[in-house]
Design an enzyme around this catalytic site. Structure first.
Site, short mmCIF file in Angstrom:
data_model
loop_
_atom_site.label_atom_id
_atom_site.label_comp_id
_atom_site.label_asym_id
_atom_site.label_seq_id
_atom_site.Cartn_x
_atom_site.Cartn_y
_atom_site.Cartn_z
N LYS A 158 -59.08 -7.14 -50.58
CA LYS A 158 -58.17 -6.42 -51.48
C LYS A 158 -58.77 -6.13 -52.85
O LYS A 158 -58.44 -5.14 -53.48
CB LYS A 158 -56.87 -7.21 -51.66
CG LYS A 158 -56.02 -7.29 -50.39
CD LYS A 158 -55.40 -5.94 -50.06
CE LYS A 158 -54.47 -6.02 -48.86
NZ LYS A 158 -54.03 -4.67 -48.43
N GLU B 187 -47.40 -3.77 -55.50
CA GLU B 187 -46.58 -4.53 -54.57
C GLU B 187 -47.47 -5.56 -53.91
O GLU B 187 -48.69 -5.38 -53.85
CB GLU B 187 -46.01 -3.59 -53.50
CG GLU B 187 -46.97 -3.26 -52.34
CD GLU B 187 -48.17 -2.41 -52.73
OE1 GLU B 187 -48.14 -1.81 -53.83
OE2 GLU B 187 -49.13 -2.35 -51.95
N SER C 90 -61.07 -10.36 -42.93
CA SER C 90 -60.64 -9.69 -44.16
C SER C 90 -60.22 -10.63 -45.28
O SER C 90 -60.23 -10.26 -46.44
CB SER C 90 -59.51 -8.71 -43.85
OG SER C 90 -58.46 -9.39 -43.20
#
Lengths: 256, 397
Positions: B89, B112, B379
């Site tokens: 991210k 968010e 991830s």
């Protein structure tokens, strides 16, 4: 049933030098029987048009009041299909403008929606999440079934966008008074008068909504527009006490 | 392939369905994105920070013990879990925070978050570049991911709990969009995945594509050839697009995206949009959506907050249509088993999201020959999930 009644209504008012009073309520809040009562009340109190909301699970342009109304309506099992059936059976003369997020219409089928909406005597539509760039199909079928398409102009809309939006709008252009969501406090930009003046310079009727919650505010903004839309404040009044609703509607009508 | 047209469509998917108030901001963002892609100073700053601050390139690790355990294809793990803040991210959050600061001159960012990883990444990037930061998070998720809530606060961000609707990621996005509609003039919305209105799917892909670019270089160095199969989990779909993008033009590289099967598709308690969804317009774009026949959005379920979302990035819908990527799902239980297996066999605890990708490797690797190669995108790391898994396994800490 005659089509394009939104533009007709606005034209007649203009000739009489009057402003449109457009109350908003949520269909099915708390159920459709109650909606019928409220629609009749709004007609009796001389609303020029009524904006009728279709409940959606994720109303991203709406503040807490209309979110809660949508929740109540969904809880009572209200769907777009039921609303169209309800309107078809309803005997009422005030023109209805449906305000619905796009997905219920998309899932219903675009042409099928406009066809059934016409059969239900719907006079106009507002899709808060339909941009003018994506509107081709919707505008095409609206025209075919003689339903007015009302697009929103925001305080942030650039002159280029305003021009595109006004062109795509029939009936009236919906001027969003604030940078924000429905039911927020009415805080007008310092450029508000200039901006709405520009929107009106194209010659189409312009009605103003979002954040108008009192007769005083309605009276103030009415002088810059051809009509005023009041939503959250009415939804709240009706929710709290139905009989207070009538007095509030009367006071708004007088103010506009 | 995977190219979109001017209006942000991938085939029939994508587009821009938002209130007018946001349209000028999206147009501004689109312009800023075009400028940034050609701005040497911007790109230099971004790639230097990816190296020195995020710790890129992340390793491509040969999971030898997992490979032996499964007895089939060689399994490599792309170690996004080793990136700063513990997930992929940060690549996107950093890129967008720099864009907001350097190109658009915004004062504030909002985001968010579901699992909290994107919220932590955005709060981190905001702290680094000096922006005010507010993070929207559903109250269901603030409970599941209490640790990340505190991390965000520590980083100087304000976490705003969202108690509406299903109280998860989709409601956090609604609330972030409402905030953006209100404060659009000074605020940039850092969307965390390849979803939402154009240009977000392209913008987020741009910043995440580094994953695949590195993987390609690394596997060529280690194996002298491209992998046979790429596997990644798909919530909105940013880590998977990030890995897949560099390989899309090589038709001999197969790809699998893994959605959240929850308690099983037949139970209705899942977040597998391709298995159980249909076409819809939701939160800014047209894609596959879990919805009822009236077009209202259904509640979703997944053991992993990051995959617990009712729609999927429009480019994924397109890649599925043209048959370039295959989409499947893993159940909560399969993901939990993969979570435990990788911890035990390799000493790597994956995020529950990434565990879905590992679960697919567990299923498919034994069926492949020993000289074939799989790359699994790991991830994120699982530290944030340890308490949640303990609770699910009935262990009190």
């Amino acid at each position: 049933m005659k089509g394009f009644r939104v533009r007709e209504t606005l034209e007649i008012l203009k000739r009489k030098n009057k402003k449109a009073f457009i109350p908003y309520i949520m269909a099915g809040d708390p159920n459709l029987e109650e909606t019928e009562k409220r629609l009749k009340l709004l007609e009796e109190e001389k609303a020029d048009l009524v904006e009728l909301g279709v409940p959606f699970t994720d109303p991203l342009a709406d503040g807490p009041t209309i979110q809660a109304a949508a929740y109540r309506a969904l809880k009572s099992g209200t769907t777009l299909k039921k609303i169209l059936d309800f309107l078809k059976a309803l005997n009422i003369s005030v023109p209805i403008v449906l305000m619905t997020y796009l997905n219920p219409v998309f899932c219903y089928g675009i042409e099928r929606f406009f066809k059934d909406a016409k059969n239900a005597s719907v006079s106009g539509v507002i899709f808060p999440d339909l941009t003018v760039e994506e509107s081709e199909q919707y505008v095409k079928y609206a025209k075919k079934y003689e339903i007015d398409t009302i697009f929103l102009v925001a305080p942030t809309s650039t002159p280029k966008r305003v021009s595109k939006i006004v062109k795509a709008s029939t009936g009236f252009v919906y001027y969003v008074s604030i940078t924000g969501i429905t039911g927020a406090a009415l805080r007008l930009d310092k450029d508000f008068k200039k901006h709405i003046g520009y929107v009106r310079s194209f010659g189409k009727p312009v009605c103003i909504g979002f954040g108008v919650s009192t007769p005083e505010e309605a009276r103030y903004v009415a002088q810059f527009a051809d009509g005023v839309i009041v939503g959250s404040a009415i939804v709240k009044k009706f929710y709290e006490n139905f009989s207070d609703g009538r007095d509030f509607i009367k006071s708004l009508r007088e103010a506009i | 392939m995977g190219k979109s047209n001017k209006r942000g469509y991938f085939g029939i998917y994508g587009g821009r369905f938002v209130p007018e108030t946001l349209m000028p901001a999206l147009e501004e963002l689109e312009k800023a994105f075009v400028v940034a892609k050609r701005d040497k100073n911007f790109l230099n700053t971004f790639y230097t920070l990816l190296k020195d601050y995020v710790g890129r390139p992340t390793p491509l690790y040969f999971a030898e013990r997992l490979t032996k355990h499964l007895g089939g294809a060689k399994i490599y793990l792309k170690r996004e879990d080793l990136a700063h803040t513990g997930a992929h991210k940060i690549n996107n959050a950093l890129g967008q925070a720099l864009l907001a600061k350097m190109i658009m001159n915004k004062e504030r960012v909002i985001a968010e978050t579901g699992a909290g990883q994107h919220g932590v990444a955005t709060a981190t990037a905001a702290a680094l570049v000096g922006l005010k930061c507010d993070i929207y998070m559903g109250t269901e998720d603030t409970q599941r991911q209490a640790l990340n809530v505190f991390r965000m606060t520590l980083l100087g961000a304000q976490v705003i709990p969202v108690d509406a609707g299903s109280k998860t990621l989709k409601d956090a996005i609604n609330e972030a969009l409402r905030d953006w509609t209100t404060n659009v003039r000074n605020t940039h919305y850092v969307m965390g995945t390849v979803f939402g209105p154009h240009p977000y799917p392209l913008l987020v892909k741009f910043f995440q594509s580094i994953i695949g670019v590195e993987t390609k270089r690394q596997i060529l160095k280690k194996e002298g050839r491209l992998p046979d199969l790429l596997i990644a989990c798909v919530g909105g779909g940013s880590n998977s697009i990030g890995l897949f993008n560099a390989f899309l033009r090589y038709s001999n590289v197969q790809m699998i995206g893994v959605e959240a099967g929850g308690k099983g598709i037949e139970t209705g308690l899942h977040a597998a949009r391709f298995a159980g969804g249909s076409l819809g317009i939701f939160q800014g774009c047209l894609s596959y959506v879990l919805q009822n026949e009236d077009g209202n959005i259904l509640d979703t379920h997944s053991v992993s907050a990051g995959l617990d979302y009712a729609s999927v990035g429009p480019e994924h819908a397109y890649l599925r249509d043209i048959g370039r990527v295959k989409y499947t799902c893993a159940t909560d239980e399969e993901a939990l088993q993969a979570f435990e297996l990788l911890s035990r066999v390799e000493g790597i605890t994956p995020a529950l999201e990434s565990a879905h990708a590992v679960a697919e490797a567990v299923k498919i690797a034994p069926k492949m020959s020993k000289d074939s190669i799989i790359v699994v995108n790991l991830s994120g790391r699982g530290d944030k999930d340890v308490q949640h898994v303990a609770r699910l396994r009935g262990i009190s800490l």
